[in-house]
Enzyme design. Structure first.
Site, PDB file in Angstrom:
ATOM      1  N   ARG A  44       0.794  -1.319   0.031  1.00 25.42           N
ATOM      2  CA  ARG A  44      -0.155  -0.135  -0.039  1.00 25.42           C
ATOM      3  C   ARG A  44       0.764   1.180  -0.071  1.00 25.42           C
ATOM      4  O   ARG A  44       1.727   1.529   0.835  1.00 25.42           O
ATOM      5  CB  ARG A  44      -0.828  -0.116   1.198  1.00 25.42           C
ATOM      6  CG  ARG A  44      -2.252  -0.544   1.069  1.00 25.42           C
ATOM      7  CD  ARG A  44      -3.199  -0.498   2.194  1.00 25.42           C
ATOM      8  NE  ARG A  44      -2.601  -1.159   3.263  1.00 25.42           N
ATOM      9  CZ  ARG A  44      -2.905  -1.146   4.526  1.00 25.42           C
ATOM     10  NH1 ARG A  44      -3.886  -0.312   4.988  1.00 25.42           N
ATOM     11  NH2 ARG A  44      -2.608  -2.158   5.269  1.00 25.42           N
ATOM     12  N   HIS A 130      -9.439   0.184   2.351  1.00 20.78           N
ATOM     13  CA  HIS A 130     -10.056   1.358   3.082  1.00 20.78           C
ATOM     14  C   HIS A 130      -9.353   2.766   2.974  1.00 20.78           C
ATOM     15  O   HIS A 130     -10.001   3.316   3.736  1.00 20.78           O
ATOM     16  CB  HIS A 130     -10.418   1.016   4.319  1.00 20.78           C
ATOM     17  CG  HIS A 130      -9.254   0.555   5.513  1.00 20.78           C
ATOM     18  ND1 HIS A 130      -8.761  -0.708   5.328  1.00 20.78           N
ATOM     19  CD2 HIS A 130      -8.662   1.250   6.109  1.00 20.78           C
ATOM     20  CE1 HIS A 130      -7.427  -0.531   6.025  1.00 20.78           C
ATOM     21  NE2 HIS A 130      -7.416   0.640   6.634  1.00 20.78           N
ATOM     22  N   ASP A 272     -12.858  -2.318  -0.427  1.00 16.15           N
ATOM     23  CA  ASP A 272     -12.881  -3.301  -1.317  1.00 16.15           C
ATOM     24  C   ASP A 272     -13.752  -4.575  -0.908  1.00 16.15           C
ATOM     25  O   ASP A 272     -13.765  -5.407  -1.436  1.00 16.15           O
ATOM     26  CB  ASP A 272     -11.324  -3.936  -1.463  1.00 16.15           C
ATOM     27  CG  ASP A 272     -10.632  -4.327  -0.103  1.00 16.15           C
ATOM     28  OD1 ASP A 272     -11.402  -4.121   0.919  1.00 16.15           O
ATOM     29  OD2 ASP A 272      -9.767  -5.351  -0.013  1.00 16.15           O
TER      30      ASP A 272
END
Length: 479
Positions: A44, A130, A272
């Site tokens: 990420r 998120h 997601d």
């Protein structure tokens, strides 16, 4: 009966491709792959300053070189950067020799399902879950939908990816072809419930402009419920609120809307859609450990005596409910990689985490946000009581702090201090951080994987004792 939302897929892909062309015309794409984007459980980072398309290509190639899968699946969420990132990652994987099934716009759990159901060698979901809109990321799995994390190969992928230079096939390029996983996925998630048992409940659903808005319509089609569908249009700019229902500010809408509509309950999904969060008919948030207890009881009704995994932060509500229902509760350290491994090891039917991840043996031991929603519909229907009434017993017996985070300068030293201060009050465990279990209260304090933080979860048999022990432990942490 279950048609893939091709119209939506095409409209979103055309919009994404137009955005991609604008980006390519405006800036020169450069290789960006900051080592810090490789986290404990996934990848990420901010796009494109920490992770860009060439970085995605390098990860795709490194993943195949590291694990040597022959066939993998790749899918992506609705973020603006996701289609271009997915195309680059697919090129990298194919250039390294893997055949790639392109799932297109799918929720993360659909990627897990595809890998397990089709018996593929692995897969990648391009998603930042998120996180805020500027992020991109990836969740990587091996055969059986087993996660690839920091302790299971992700750091090896990082090291290989950082050494990838340029784009070129290293041998025979793998085939790339589209695959429609939607019909099989919809059939599988609906198989977890008895549709005939579900009553015409009124439910508010907040999809947060995330993947739930695309995934839920074909699942909802055969159900008799009445839904108020909010923010169902997938939009990676998240114009209404961030797709992270764990933050109280992002739950304000679902709470208010559930009350306004006088709904039986409300459900909010993360970006997601592999996690869902509930509010009851009174608008009160339902903690993840209480949801775990309810779902465990539902699973045990269908499979008496099954083993149930729960994480060590959870309320006593979980093991006590499991034992009352005739199941076997098994405590585990936090983290989806550890939960999924333990589920396979034990043959467990279900696993739940306080953070809202719920795992099912019949779903490749993977986590799903849609299956818990369906089980909650079935549970409330069968009990014939309001969700707040079902939860009243838990709320009157178990008093929780929730997770309280505190920055500390020296994590190891502070954990040692806490053990010395509170260890004599109960049984001490080091399964994950430091846990103390006394007769009438218990706590777990564990370090963050990414920051110099300590995370406290504490529970007591009375609200007064919970508040007193909470204040004592927090004072010790912050001293």
């Amino acid at each position: 009966m279950y048609e893939r939302p091709d119209g939506r897929e095409k409209s979103w892909n055309s919009r994404f491709q137009a955005k991609k062309r604008r980006l390519v015309g405006a800036v020169s794409i450069r290789a960006v792959l900051d080592p810090k984007v490789f986290k404990a459980y996934d990848v990420r980072g901010i796009h494109p300053t920490e992770l860009d398309e060439d970085g995605a290509y390098a990860i795709g190639r490194a993943y195949v070189e590291q694990f040597e899968p022959r066939r993998i699946a790749v899918g992506h969420d609705m973020r603006v950067s996701s289609p271009a990132m997915t195309e680059a990652l697919t090129d990298g994987a194919a250039d390294a020799g893997a055949d790639v099934l392109q799932l297109g716009l799918v929720g993360t759990e659909m990627l897990y399902f595809a890998v397990g159901d089709l018996e593929l060698d692995g897969g990648v979901a391009v998603t930042a879950s998120h996180n805020p809109k500027e992020y991109s990321g990836m969740k990587i799995v091996r055969r059986g939908a087993l996660p690839v994390g920091g302790e299971s190969g992700l750091l090896d992928i990082r090291d290989r990816a950082l050494n990838v230079s340029g784009r070129s096939a290293t041998g025979t390029r793998g085939r790339v072809e589209p695959y429609d996983i939607w019909p099989a996925y919809v059939e599988r998630v609906l198989s977890f419930v008895d549709i005939e048992a579900i009553k015409p409940l009124g439910v508010v659903i907040d999809a947060a402009n995330g993947m739930a808005g695309a995934m839920l319509p074909p699942v909802l089609e055969p159900l008799p419920i009445e839904t108020v569908r909010c923010f169902f249009e997938p939009d990676g700019t998240f114009p209404n609120h961030e797709p992270n229902p764990l933050l109280p500010e992002n739950r304000e809408f679902i709470v208010a809307k559930t009350l306004d509509e006088r709904a039986d309950f409300g459900v909010a999904f993360d970006g997601d859609a592999d996690r869902c969060f509930f509010v009851d008919d009174t608008g009160e948030f339902v903690p993840g450990d209480f949801v775990t207890a309810l779902l465990a009881a539902s699973v045990l009704e269908k499979e008496p005596g099954a083993k149930i995994i729960y994480d060590l932060r959870a309320s006593w509500a979980v093991p006590e409910t499991v034992e009352r229902a005739g199941g076997v509760p098994l405590i585990n350290r936090v983290g989806h990689a550890f939960i999924k491994h333990r589920m396979r090891e034990e043959g467990a039917a279900f696993g739940g985490e306080v953070s809202g991840h719920y795992y099912f043996r019949g779903f490749s031991q993977a986590d799903s946000g849609v299956v818990p929603f369906l089980l909650m519909l079935e549970l409330v229907s069968k009990q014939g009581r309001k969700l707040s009434e079902i939860l009243a017993d838990y709320r009157g017996r178990y008093f929780l702090t929730g997770e309280l985070n505190t920055p500390v300068p020296d994590v190891a030293l502070k954990l040692q201090e806490l053990e010395e201060r509170f260890g004599s009050e109960g049984e001490v465990s080091h399964l994950d951080g430091v846990s103390v279990d006394a007769d009438d209260w218990h706590m777990n304090v564990r370090p963050s994987n990414t920051e110099p933080l300590l995370r406290l979860n504490l529970e007591a048999r009375t609200p007064e004792l919970m508040e007193r022990k909470r204040d004592e432990v927090l004072a010790a942490i912050r001293s």
